[in-house]
Design an enzyme around this catalytic site. Structure first.
Site, PDB file in Angstrom:
ATOM      1  N   ASP A   1     -23.060   1.312   3.681  1.00  0.00           N
ATOM      2  CA  ASP A   1     -21.969   0.475   4.406  1.00  0.00           C
ATOM      3  C   ASP A   1     -20.887   0.099   4.600  1.00  0.00           C
ATOM      4  O   ASP A   1     -20.220  -0.325   4.719  1.00  0.00           O
ATOM      5  CB  ASP A   1     -21.453  -0.787   3.014  1.00  0.00           C
ATOM      6  CG  ASP A   1     -20.833   0.280   1.953  1.00  0.00           C
ATOM      7  OD1 ASP A   1     -20.779   1.185   2.296  1.00  0.00           O
ATOM      8  OD2 ASP A   1     -20.407  -0.193   0.744  1.00  0.00           O
TER       9      ASP A   1
ATOM     10  N   ILE B   1     -21.965   4.512  -0.415  1.00  0.00           N
ATOM     11  CA  ILE B   1     -21.755   3.083  -0.525  1.00  0.00           C
ATOM     12  C   ILE B   1     -20.786   2.522  -1.111  1.00  0.00           C
ATOM     13  O   ILE B   1     -19.967   4.112  -2.343  1.00  0.00           O
ATOM     14  CB  ILE B   1     -22.266   3.120  -2.096  1.00  0.00           C
ATOM     15  CG1 ILE B   1     -23.942   3.271  -1.698  1.00  0.00           C
ATOM     16  CG2 ILE B   1     -22.271   1.308  -2.149  1.00  0.00           C
ATOM     17  CD1 ILE B   1     -24.597   2.031   0.090  1.00  0.00           C
ATOM     18  N   HIS B   2     -19.256   2.488  -0.504  1.00  0.00           N
ATOM     19  CA  HIS B   2     -17.837   2.162  -0.462  1.00  0.00           C
ATOM     20  C   HIS B   2     -17.117   0.831  -0.902  1.00  0.00           C
ATOM     21  O   HIS B   2     -16.509   0.741  -1.164  1.00  0.00           O
ATOM     22  CB  HIS B   2     -17.149   3.107  -0.295  1.00  0.00           C
ATOM     23  CG  HIS B   2     -16.655   2.852   0.978  1.00  0.00           C
ATOM     24  ND1 HIS B   2     -17.663   2.963   2.744  1.00  0.00           N
ATOM     25  CD2 HIS B   2     -15.513   2.417   1.783  1.00  0.00           C
ATOM     26  CE1 HIS B   2     -17.346   1.892   3.085  1.00  0.00           C
ATOM     27  NE2 HIS B   2     -15.886   1.494   3.175  1.00  0.00           N
ATOM     28  N   ARG B   3     -17.839   0.102  -0.136  1.00  0.00           N
ATOM     29  CA  ARG B   3     -16.931  -1.568   0.251  1.00  0.00           C
ATOM     30  C   ARG B   3     -17.043  -2.291  -1.376  1.00  0.00           C
ATOM     31  O   ARG B   3     -18.470  -2.073  -1.753  1.00  0.00           O
ATOM     32  CB  ARG B   3     -17.845  -2.060   1.660  1.00  0.00           C
ATOM     33  CG  ARG B   3     -17.746  -1.293   2.687  1.00  0.00           C
ATOM     34  CD  ARG B   3     -18.124  -2.444   3.557  1.00  0.00           C
ATOM     35  NE  ARG B   3     -17.527  -3.311   4.488  1.00  0.00           N
ATOM     36  CZ  ARG B   3     -16.384  -3.225   5.205  1.00  0.00           C
ATOM     37  NH1 ARG B   3     -16.531  -1.880   5.770  1.00  0.00           N
ATOM     38  NH2 ARG B   3     -15.238  -4.271   5.286  1.00  0.00           N
TER      39      ARG B   3
END
Length: 355
Positions: free
Chosen positions: A275, A201-203
């Site tokens: 993501d 998860i990074h966006r």
């Protein structure tokens, strides 16, 4: 032939490594690599280049950590200086970063031929800076190297057949890289069960939205009661989770890992939840199913053939996709959607034969 390659982020170096290995087969081609410094990455030491078998940049511009305008403007100025000095036949750019756009603007102003690798991709979300960068870069490119039929169709829909440019279906250089690095993969030094899910998860659309982040992590924590969920997490996102006092006790949260360790995790996991745009494809290259925690994706062909499910940040949809993952079309994991690892060869042959 002299090629000036413009790169700004670690994933671009990994993609460009495949092209550089192909270029190395030809004595008549010289490649000059420019690292703009757009994403400062502590992992990109000399060890990174040696381990990944990627040539070190000839120029490091050190431009990062600024606003979009300041960053792109300074990159244009510095790349132009390099281009005037080196006098390349081609400028080669990848994907959709500010570095990509800066390289494209320099080539168009100096009348140097421009090749865009990963051309024609569209999310149809103009709020994404990446979407603006890729559209503007495509418009001034001489050769558009498209990874998929969908990318080619996007360009045709926008009238590119009527422009003075060449559209080439090259396949995806990421698949070239995945096949090369699979044999170099390293197991991370963490406790890993026989059966696990790889998650990233990074966006910003997820990490900067409390409602979305809460919903995603509530679902992940529930899934992790049944199956190990390994989540390499950026320290900034981890701090946000702590501030929200979210229960993440069931998750195996680890520091971000190097690419070769990531390849091992992809190759050995049961399936992927992410993501990330790149990881959706890498999951496919390693014949893994993918649950995508976004509302849209550039890789629509993966959704259409049933190996990728878009669930957004909806907790119920995430849990439903996890529980019904037998519905994924596993057979289609073996379709040749991205060129089968021959993209670099096609791209270099095209540049050598360009008239």
């Amino acid at each position: 032939m002299k090629i000036l390659t413009i790169l700004g982020a670690r994933p671009q170096f990994i993609k460009a490594g495949s092209i550089s290995r192909e270029i190395a087969k030809y004595k008549e081609i010289e490649e000059i690599i420019v690292h703009t410094g757009q994403h400062y990455d502590a992992n990109m030491s000399d060890i990174f280049f040696d381990e990944m078998q990627i040539p070190k940049p000839n120029y490091f511009l050190g431009i990062g950590g600024k606003s979009h305008g300041a960053m792109t403007g300074q990159m244009i100025e510095k790349i132009e200086e390099v281009a005037l000095k080196e006098k390349p036949d081609w400028i080669l750019v990848y994907g959709d970063t500010n570095s990509t756009l800066a390289g494209a603007i320099v080539s168009s102003k100096l009348h140097i031929k421009l090749a865009h690798i990963e051309a024609g991709l569209r999310s149809f979300n103009m709020k994404m800076p990446e979407e603006v960068n890729r559209i503007l870069t495509d418009r001034v490119s001489n050769v558009l190297f498209c990874p998929t039929d969908t990318a080619i169709q996007n360009l045709k829909n926008e009238g590119y057949e009527n422009l003075d440019c060449k559209i080439v279906k090259s396949g995806d250089v990421m698949q070239d890289g995945a096949m090369f690095y699979k044999n170099l993969a390293l197991k991370p030094n963490i406790e890993i069960k026989n059966s696990f899910i790889l998650c990233t998860i990074h966006r910003a659309e997820n990490t900067d939205d409390e409602t979305r982040l809460r919903s995603i992590f509530e679902a992940l924590n529930e899934i992790a009661k049944e199956k190990q969920v390994i989540l390499p997490l950026h320290p900034r996102t981890k701090k946000i989770l702590e501030n929200l006092k979210l229960d993440i006790s069931n998750l195996t949260i680890i520091e971000p890992v190097g690419y070769l360790e990531m390849v091992w995790l992809i190759d050995n996991c049961d399936f992927v939840m992410t993501d990330s745009g790149g990881l959706q494809k890498e999951a496919y290259f390693f014949e893994k199913q993918c649950i995508t925690l976004r509302d849209e994706t550039e890789w629509v062909e993966l959704v259409e053939c049933g190996v990728n499910k878009l669930v957004g940040a909806n907790k119920d949809k995430i849990l439903e996709s996890y529980r019904n993952n037998s519905e994924f079309n596993k057979q289609n994991s073996r379709l040749n959607l991205y060129g089968g690892g021959k993209a670099s060869e096609i791209i270099i042959n095209e540049l050598l034969g360009y008239k």
